[in-house]
Write a protein that holds these residues in place. Structure first.
Motif, PDB file in Angstrom:
ATOM      1  N   LEU A   7       0.836  -1.197   0.000  1.00  0.00           N
ATOM      2  CA  LEU A   7       0.000   0.000   0.000  1.00  0.00           C
ATOM      3  C   LEU A   7       0.870   1.247   0.000  1.00  0.00           C
ATOM      4  N   THR A   8       0.382   2.300  -0.642  1.00  0.00           N
ATOM      5  CA  THR A   8       1.055   3.590  -0.613  1.00  0.00           C
ATOM      6  C   THR A   8       0.475   4.397   0.548  1.00  0.00           C
ATOM      7  N   PRO A   9       1.129   5.481   0.950  1.00  0.00           N
ATOM      8  CA  PRO A   9       0.589   6.282   2.055  1.00  0.00           C
ATOM      9  C   PRO A   9      -0.823   6.811   1.793  1.00  0.00           C
ATOM     10  N   SER A  10      -1.206   7.003   0.530  1.00  0.00           N
ATOM     11  CA  SER A  10      -2.535   7.540   0.244  1.00  0.00           C
ATOM     12  C   SER A  10      -3.622   6.470   0.136  1.00  0.00           C
ATOM     13  N   ASP A  11      -3.253   5.186   0.186  1.00  0.00           N
ATOM     14  CA  ASP A  11      -4.231   4.107   0.103  1.00  0.00           C
ATOM     15  C   ASP A  11      -4.945   3.913   1.431  1.00  0.00           C
ATOM     16  N   PRO A  12      -6.235   3.549   1.380  1.00  0.00           N
ATOM     17  CA  PRO A  12      -6.939   3.251   2.631  1.00  0.00           C
ATOM     18  C   PRO A  12      -6.424   1.953   3.239  1.00  0.00           C
ATOM     19  N   ARG A  13      -6.518   1.842   4.535  1.00  0.00           N
ATOM     20  CA  ARG A  13      -6.122   0.617   5.252  1.00  0.00           C
ATOM     21  C   ARG A  13      -7.337  -0.225   5.605  1.00  0.00           C
ATOM     22  N   GLU A  14      -8.494   0.410   5.619  1.00  0.00           N
ATOM     23  CA  GLU A  14      -9.744  -0.243   5.969  1.00  0.00           C
ATOM     24  C   GLU A  14     -10.862   0.436   5.193  1.00  0.00           C
ATOM     25  N   LEU A  15     -11.820  -0.347   4.746  1.00  0.00           N
ATOM     26  CA  LEU A  15     -12.970   0.186   4.008  1.00  0.00           C
ATOM     27  C   LEU A  15     -14.209  -0.587   4.426  1.00  0.00           C
ATOM     28  N   ALA A  16     -15.126   0.039   5.105  1.00  0.00           N
ATOM     29  CA  ALA A  16     -16.402  -0.563   5.491  1.00  0.00           C
ATOM     30  C   ALA A  16     -16.218  -1.919   6.163  1.00  0.00           C
ATOM     31  N   GLY A  17     -15.283  -1.998   7.101  1.00  0.00           N
ATOM     32  CA  GLY A  17     -15.048  -3.235   7.826  1.00  0.00           C
ATOM     33  C   GLY A  17     -14.146  -4.226   7.121  1.00  0.00           C
ATOM     34  N   HIS A  18     -13.684  -3.901   5.924  1.00  0.00           N
ATOM     35  CA  HIS A  18     -12.767  -4.765   5.179  1.00  0.00           C
ATOM     36  C   HIS A  18     -11.334  -4.297   5.433  1.00  0.00           C
ATOM     37  N   ARG A  19     -10.452  -5.222   5.807  1.00  0.00           N
ATOM     38  CA  ARG A  19      -9.042  -4.888   6.024  1.00  0.00           C
ATOM     39  C   ARG A  19      -8.309  -4.988   4.692  1.00  0.00           C
ATOM     40  N   ILE A  20      -7.784  -3.852   4.215  1.00  0.00           N
ATOM     41  CA  ILE A  20      -7.058  -3.799   2.944  1.00  0.00           C
ATOM     42  C   ILE A  20      -5.682  -4.428   3.149  1.00  0.00           C
ATOM     43  N   THR A  21      -5.294  -5.355   2.263  1.00  0.00           N
ATOM     44  CA  THR A  21      -4.036  -6.075   2.442  1.00  0.00           C
ATOM     45  C   THR A  21      -2.992  -5.767   1.378  1.00  0.00           C
ATOM     46  N   GLY A  22      -3.325  -4.973   0.371  1.00  0.00           N
ATOM     47  CA  GLY A  22      -2.365  -4.647  -0.681  1.00  0.00           C
ATOM     48  C   GLY A  22      -3.032  -3.827  -1.765  1.00  0.00           C
ATOM     49  N   ARG A  23      -2.323  -3.694  -2.873  1.00  0.00           N
ATOM     50  CA  ARG A  23      -2.817  -2.902  -4.009  1.00  0.00           C
ATOM     51  C   ARG A  23      -2.547  -3.701  -5.281  1.00  0.00           C
ATOM     52  N   LEU A  24      -3.529  -3.750  -6.174  1.00  0.00           N
ATOM     53  CA  LEU A  24      -3.386  -4.486  -7.428  1.00  0.00           C
ATOM     54  C   LEU A  24      -3.127  -3.513  -8.566  1.00  0.00           C
ATOM     55  N   GLY A  25      -1.884  -3.381  -8.984  1.00  0.00           N
ATOM     56  CA  GLY A  25      -1.526  -2.545 -10.124  1.00  0.00           C
ATOM     57  C   GLY A  25      -1.828  -1.079  -9.929  1.00  0.00           C
ATOM     58  N   ASP A  26      -1.794  -0.350 -11.034  1.00  0.00           N
ATOM     59  CA  ASP A  26      -2.072   1.086 -11.026  1.00  0.00           C
ATOM     60  C   ASP A  26      -3.366   1.401 -11.754  1.00  0.00           C
ATOM     61  N   ALA A  27      -4.235   0.423 -11.852  1.00  0.00           N
ATOM     62  CA  ALA A  27      -5.474   0.593 -12.612  1.00  0.00           C
ATOM     63  C   ALA A  27      -6.401   1.605 -11.957  1.00  0.00           C
ATOM     64  N   ARG A  28      -7.268   2.179 -12.753  1.00  0.00           N
ATOM     65  CA  ARG A  28      -8.365   3.010 -12.275  1.00  0.00           C
ATOM     66  C   ARG A  28      -9.632   2.300 -12.692  1.00  0.00           C
ATOM     67  N   PRO A  29     -10.554   1.921 -11.835  1.00  0.00           N
ATOM     68  CA  PRO A  29     -10.502   2.241 -10.419  1.00  0.00           C
ATOM     69  C   PRO A  29      -9.415   1.439  -9.708  1.00  0.00           C
ATOM     70  N   HIS A  30      -8.957   1.983  -8.586  1.00  0.00           N
ATOM     71  CA  HIS A  30      -7.980   1.248  -7.793  1.00  0.00           C
ATOM     72  C   HIS A  30      -8.611  -0.057  -7.322  1.00  0.00           C
ATOM     73  N   ALA A  31      -7.816  -1.118  -7.301  1.00  0.00           N
ATOM     74  CA  ALA A  31      -8.298  -2.412  -6.818  1.00  0.00           C
ATOM     75  C   ALA A  31      -7.405  -2.859  -5.671  1.00  0.00           C
ATOM     76  N   TYR A  32      -8.054  -3.307  -4.608  1.00  0.00           N
ATOM     77  CA  TYR A  32      -7.348  -3.701  -3.402  1.00  0.00           C
ATOM     78  C   TYR A  32      -7.797  -5.090  -2.947  1.00  0.00           C
ATOM     79  N   PRO A  33      -6.871  -6.037  -2.769  1.00  0.00           N
ATOM     80  CA  PRO A  33      -7.264  -7.276  -2.104  1.00  0.00           C
ATOM     81  C   PRO A  33      -7.539  -6.937  -0.640  1.00  0.00           C
ATOM     82  N   ALA A  34      -8.532  -7.609  -0.068  1.00  0.00           N
ATOM     83  CA  ALA A  34      -8.932  -7.303   1.298  1.00  0.00           C
ATOM     84  C   ALA A  34      -9.546  -8.540   1.945  1.00  0.00           C
ATOM     85  N   GLU A  35      -9.791  -8.439   3.239  1.00  0.00           N
ATOM     86  CA  GLU A  35     -10.493  -9.473   3.988  1.00  0.00           C
ATOM     87  C   GLU A  35     -11.716  -8.851   4.619  1.00  0.00           C
TER      88      GLU A  35
END
Length: 101
Positions: A7-35
């Motif tokens: 994750l970059t400093p500007s990426d969220p760490r949590e979204l609606a109870g989902h824990r963000i675990t990384g970032r998938l590429g530089d695509a728009r929209p941003h895609a994040y694997p999460a739990e």
């Protein structure tokens, strides 16, 4: 699932109870694997600033919970700091949402 970048400093760490675990590429929209809260793996797509939240949420609502074959199941949708997001079931395979030519 392809390997996630840190994750970059500007990426969220949590979204609606989902824990963000990384970032998938530089695509728009941003895609994040999460739990999700139960530990199930999902992918969250966070649309860019300026996306019309009402239009997006109206389009996503009928897709919630629809069984899907060959595509990721839509698990919900909402807003994060006025930016629409959509969590989907994680699927294995090639990334069709991002192809660099």
């Amino acid at each position: 699932m392809s390997r996630a970048a840190p994750l970059t400093p500007s990426d969220p760490r949590e979204l609606a109870g989902h824990r963000i675990t990384g970032r998938l590429g530089d695509a728009r929209p941003h895609a994040y694997p999460a739990e999700d809260p139960s530990g199930a793996r999902v992918v969250i797509r966070l649309l860019p600033p300026g996306a019309d939240p009402g239009r997006f949420l109206d389009a996503v609502e009928p897709l919630r919970g629809v069984p899907a074959s060959g595509v990721a199941q839509v698990l919900g949708g909402g807003l994060h700091q006025d930016r629409p997001y959509i969590p989907t079931a994680e699927t294995d395979g090639i990334a069709l949402w991002y192809t660099r030519r």
